[in-house]
Scaffold this active site. Structure first.
Site, short mmCIF file in Angstrom:
data_model
loop_
_atom_site.label_atom_id
_atom_site.label_comp_id
_atom_site.label_asym_id
_atom_site.label_seq_id
_atom_site.Cartn_x
_atom_site.Cartn_y
_atom_site.Cartn_z
N CYS A 15 -33.45 5.34 -3.03
CA CYS A 15 -32.67 6.39 -3.69
C CYS A 15 -31.81 5.80 -4.79
O CYS A 15 -31.79 4.58 -5.01
CB CYS A 15 -31.81 7.14 -2.67
SG CYS A 15 -30.49 6.11 -1.98
N CYS B 242 -29.47 2.91 -3.99
CA CYS B 242 -30.08 1.58 -3.98
C CYS B 242 -30.06 0.98 -5.38
O CYS B 242 -29.75 -0.20 -5.57
CB CYS B 242 -31.52 1.65 -3.47
SG CYS B 242 -31.70 2.32 -1.80
N ASP C 64 -46.59 15.34 -31.62
CA ASP C 64 -47.64 14.63 -32.32
C ASP C 64 -48.57 15.65 -32.94
O ASP C 64 -48.92 16.66 -32.32
CB ASP C 64 -48.41 13.74 -31.34
CG ASP C 64 -49.60 13.08 -32.00
OD1 ASP C 64 -49.38 12.32 -32.95
OD2 ASP C 64 -50.74 13.34 -31.58
#
Length: 735
Positions: free
Chosen positions: A3, A6, A429
Site C-alpha cells: 500500500c 509501504c 496524437d
C-alpha cells in the site's frame, strides 16, 4: 509492498541516508535511487531489508531480450502475488458461501450449526487471510499500521469473539434460528465474507501489477531478433544482439531493419509508422539514415550499422518508457491514508473501553461485569471491522470497470481514477487517434481536358500491380474492390514510381523525378498545382498518359468522423485539447482547424523523445496532463503523462504503457472513459464516507456499552449493503 504506507516508509528510510534521494513505484515494486559516491549499493539494499521488505538490484533491460526475459521485478513469491492469492481466493469463496447461507438464513440452520460455521470459517480467517495477518505483523513490528492491520484485527476479532461466545454457551445454536441473543452473537460469516471480498480486490490488483512491465517488454520485442550480415560477399544470419558497428546488413522486402544505420545500396520505401507515427512510408536510397525496427516495404537494401545494442533508437525509447514509469507518483489510496490513523485510534478506544468499564465497576469485579467490559470492547472492534471500508474501493472499482468493459473501456486501477479527476490538459496524437492513420485519395486535379474519373482509373490500374502503400490507396479509391483493367509492360522504380500500358495507353504514376527521368515535361502551371497540393500537407502523385501529364492525385490521412464531436466533449469536461504529431506543420494545422483545436495548441514535427518533452514542458507549467495515443512512438509519452490513454486499435506497447485503454478507435470513447472514471471515483469516495460514518457513530455508542455486538454487526452489514447498492448505480452509466 502492499500500500501507499509501504511506499512512504521505504522512501522515508532511504531519505535518511546522507545525500540519498529515492522515488518508489508501488505497481512496479521498484525504486529509482540517486546516491552519492560514498553510499554503496549494498547499503541501499540493507536499508530496505532492515524495515521488513526484501530488496535486490534491478538489472537494466537489454535491447534484445530473450522471449522469456522480464524487465519488471519478479514478485511471484510475494504474499500478495496473483499466483499466491488465487488458491486462497478459491478456497475462501467455496467455504464462505455455506457459512454465509447458514448464518443468515434461519431455514437452513440445524442443531449446533454454529460449530459447523466456525469450522468452515477457520481456514478462511487463518490460511486464506494469512497475507493480511503477515503484513499486519510486519507493520506492527515497525510500529506502523495499514489497511492490512484493519483487516487482520477485524477478521480476528469477529472470529475469536464468535468462538468465545460458543465456548461460554455451547447451547446457543442447539436449536435452529437461535444464536444466544442474550449473551452475544456469532460473526463467523462476517469474518469469512470480509476475507473473501478483500482477497478478490487484492487478486485483481496483483494482476494489474504483474502486467506493469509488459509495455517495456513489448517495446523491446519490436526489434528484429535476427539479421542477415554480408561478409566477404556471403550472407550469414546472426542474432541481432551480435551486430557490431560497421556490419553490412541485408534487408529484403517485408523484413525489419535490424539496427540503426545508413543505406549503402538499394532504394525502397520504409514504413516507420511504428516509431514515428508517420502514415506515409519514407523513401530511402544510398546515404539515407534508417532506424532499427522499421519495416522495408519494397526494394532490397544494404545497410551499414552505425548504432547497435543499447545505443539504438529503439533501446533509447525503452529507457524513456522505463524512466517515465519508475518516476510516476505512487498510488495514494484514501483508505490507506486514513487507516494509518484510524487503526491505532480504534485499538486505543477498545483498550480504554475495557479498562474504563472495569474501573467504573468498582472493587470486586465479578464475571458479569468482566463479560460486559469485554463485550463492549469487542463491540468497538466489530463496529470498526473494515467490511464497508474494505468493500468501498474494490466494489466501486469492480462495478465501474465492469461497466467500462461493456463500453469498451479498460481502467487499470484505483490510482487512474484519481488522475482523471485532476487532469486539465489532454495531448492527442494525430495519427491513429484524431485521424485514421491510413492514406486515402483526397482530390484529383486534371490537365488538358482529362476527366478526374479517367485519370484515377488509369492510375489505379497501373498502381494495382505495385506493392507500395500509396499504390494500394490509389487502387482502392479507383476500383473500390472491383477488378482493374489488365496492365502490360509493367515496371516500377523504388522511390520513383510505376509504368505500364493500360488499354493501349502508356501510363506513368509517381514522383516528379520519375516523370522527368522518363522525358516528360511539366509546365509551370502544373508545377504550381503540385505546390498548392503539397502546401495543404497532402502527398501528391503525378499521373502521365502517353508522355504528357494528365493529372495530380492528392492523398492524405483522413480525420475520423467523430473526432470533432469528441474534442468538443473533452472541452465540456474542462480539458484543454493539444494536438501532438510527427507530421509537418501544414498537416497538423489543417487537422487542428477541422476538429476545433486552437492553432496555438499544436505541436508538429515532434519525434518520440520530443513527445515526452512536450508532456514534461506542460507539467512544468503546472498542467495536469493526459495523453491519448496509439503508436509505439506514443508509449514513452503515455507513461510520462499523469494519465495515459491508449486507443485499443493501436499497438500493444501503447496499451500496456497507458492507464486507460479504449478498445475501439473512436476518440469519443476517450471522453466517455474520463467521464466514467470520474463517476467511479466519486462513487468510491461516497462509499468511504458512509463506511466511516458508521464507524464514527457506532464506535462511541459501542464504547458506552449501548451497542450489542450483534447490532454492531448488523450496522456494519447495513453499511456494506449501502456501499454495494451505491456502487451498483454505475451499471446504468451511459444508458
Amino acid at each position: 509492498m502492499t500500500c501507499a504506507s509501504c511506499v512512504n516508509r521505504v522512501e522515508r528510510k532511504l531519505g535518511k541516508l546522507d545525500g540519498v534521494q529515492a522515488s518508489v513505484n508501488l505497481p512496479l515494486e521498484s525504486a529509482q535511487v540517486t546516491v552519492p559516491a560514498a553510499i554503496t549499493d549494498q547499503q541501499i539494499v540493507d536499508t530496505v531489508n532492515a524495515i521488513g521488505y526484501t530488496a535486490k538490484l534491478r538489472q537494466p533491460p537489454t535491447p534484445y531480450p530473450a522471449p522469456s526475459a522480464s524487465t519488471a521485478t519478479d514478485a511471484h513469491d510475494a504474499p500478495f502475488a496473483a499466483s499466491k492469492l488465487k488458491p486462497r481466493l478459491i478456497v475462501a469463496a467455496v467455504l464462505t458461501l455455506p457459512v454465509f447461507l447458514i448464518s443468515m438464513i434461519p431455514a437452513l440452520q440445524f442443531p449446533n450449526w454454529g460449530w459447523v460455521a466456525g469450522v468452515l470459517a477457520l481456514p478462511v480467517v487463518s490460511w486464506a487471510a494469512w497475507p493480511f495477518h503477515r503484513a499486519a505483523a510486519i507493520n506492527a513490528r515497525h510500529l506502523a499500521s495499514t489497511m492490512d492491520t484493519l483487516v487482520s484485527i477485524g477478521v480476528s476479532a469477529a472470529y475469536l469473539f464468535s468462538v468465545w461466545q460458543l465456548a461460554i454457551d455451547p447451547r446457543m445454536t442447539e436449536h435452529p434460528g437461535m444464536a444466544g441473543m442474550d449473551s452475544g452473537a456469532l460473526y463467523f460469516e462476517v469474518a469469512a465474507v470480509v476475507t473473501t471480498f478483500l482477497l478478490l480486490g487484492r487478486f485483481l490488483e496483483a494482476n494489474a501489477k504483474r502486467k506493469a512491465g509488459d509495455a517495456l517488454r513489448a517495446l523491446l520485442n519490436l526489434g528484429a531478433k535476427d539479421a542477415t550480415v554480408l561478409r566477404d560477399g556471403t550472407e550469414h544470419k546472426v542474432p541481432a544482439g551480435q551486430l557490431r558497428v560497421g556490419d553490412v546488413v541485408v534487408v529484403r522486402p517485408g523484413e525489419k531493419i535490424a539496427t540503426d544505420g545508413v543505406v549503402i545500396d538499394g532504394s525502397s520505401a520504409v514504413d516507420a509508422s511504428l516509431l514515428t507515427g508517420e502514415s506515409v512510408p519514407v523513401e530511402v536510397g544510398p546515404e539515407s539514415k534508417v532506424t532499427g525496427a522499421t519495416i522495408n516495404t519494397s526494394g532490397r537494401l544494404l545497410v551499414r550499422a552505425t548504432r547497435v545494442g543499447a545505443e539504438t533508437t529503439l533501446a533509447q525509447m525503452a529507457r524513456l518508457v522505463s524512466q517515465a514509469q519508475t518516476g510516476k507518483a505512487p498510488i495514494a489510496r484514501l483508505a490507506d491514508r486514513i487507516s494509518a490513523v484510524f487503526v491505532p485510534v480504534v485499538l486505543v478506544i477498545a483498550v480504554l473501553t475495557f479498562v474504563l468499564w472495569l474501573a467504573f465497576s468498582g472493587p470486586g469485579v465479578d464475571g458479569s461485569e468482566l463479560l460486559a467490559a469485554f463485550t463492549a470492547a469487542v463491540a468497538v472492534l466489530v463496529i470498526a471491522c473494515p467490511c464497508a471500508l474494505g468493500l468501498a474501493t474494490p466494489v466501486g472499482l469492480l462495478t465501474g470497470t465492469g461497466r467500462g468493459a461493456q463500453l469498451g473501456i479498460l481502467i487499470k486501477g484505483p490510482q487512474v481514477l484519481e488522475d482523471t479527476r485532476t487532469v486539465d490538459t489532454i495531448l492527442l496524437d494525430k495519427t491513429g487517434t484524431v485521424t485514421t492513420g491510413k492514406l486515402a485519395v483526397d482530390n484529383t486535379v486534371v490537365f488538358d481536358g482529362y476527366h478526374s474519373t479517367d485519370v484515377l482509373r488509369l492510375a489505379g490500374a497501373v498502381e494495382a500491380a505495385s506493392e507500395h502503400p500509396i499504390a494500394h490507396a490509389i487502387a482502392a479509391a479507383a476500383f473500390d474492390g472491383g477488378r482493374p483493367p489488365a496492365v502490360e509492360n509493367f515496371r516500377s522504380a523504388p522511390g520513383g514510381g510505376v509504368e505500364g500500358t493500360v488499354e493501349g495507353q502508356v501510363v506513368l504514376a509517381g514522383r516528379t523525378g520519375w516523370l522527368t527521368d522518363n522525358g516528360i515535361r511539366i509546365s509551370a502551371s502544373q508545377q504550381q498545382a503540385l505546390a498548392a497540393a503539397e502546401a495543404t500537407g497532402a502527398t501528391a502523385i503525378w499521373v502521365a498518359v502517353n508522355g504528357a501529364p494528365s493529372g495530380l492525385i492528392s492523398l492524405r490521412d483522413t480525420i475520423k468522423p467523430g473526432s470533432a464531436a469528441a474534442i468538443a466533449r473533452l472541452k465540456e469536461l474542462g480539458l484543454r485539447p493539444v494536438l501532438l504529431t510527427g507530421d509537418n506543420a501544414a498537416v497538423a494545422q489543417q487537422v487542428a482547424a477541422a476538429v476545433g483545436i486552437s492553432s496555438d495548441d499544436v505541436y508538429a514535427g515532434v519525434l518520440p523523445a520530443g513527445k515526452v518533452e512536450a508532456v514534461r514542458k506542460l507539467q512544468a507549467g503546472g498542467a495536469i496532463v493526459a495523453m491519448a495515443g496509439d503508436g509505439v512512438n506514443d508509449a514513452a509519452a503515455l507513461a510520462q503523462a499523469d494519465l495515459g490513454i491508449a486507443m485499443g486499435s493501436g499497438t500493444d506497447v501503447a496499451i500496456e504503457a497507458a492507464d486507460l485503454t479504449v478498445m475501439g478507435n473512436d476518440l469519443g470513447q476517450v471522453a466517455q472513459a474520463i467521464e466514467l472514471s470520474r463517476r467511479t471515483l466519486a462513487t468510491i469516495k461516497t462509499n468511504l464516507f458512509w463506511a466511516f460514518f458508521y464507524n464514527a457513530i457506532g464506535i462511541p455508542v459501542a464504547a458506552l456499552g449501548l451497542l450489542n455486538p450483534m447490532i454492531a454487526g448488523a450496522a456494519m452489514a447495513a453499511s456494506s449493503v449501502l456501499v454495494v447498492a451505491n456502487s451498483l448505480r454505475l451499471r446504468r452509466f451511459g444508458k
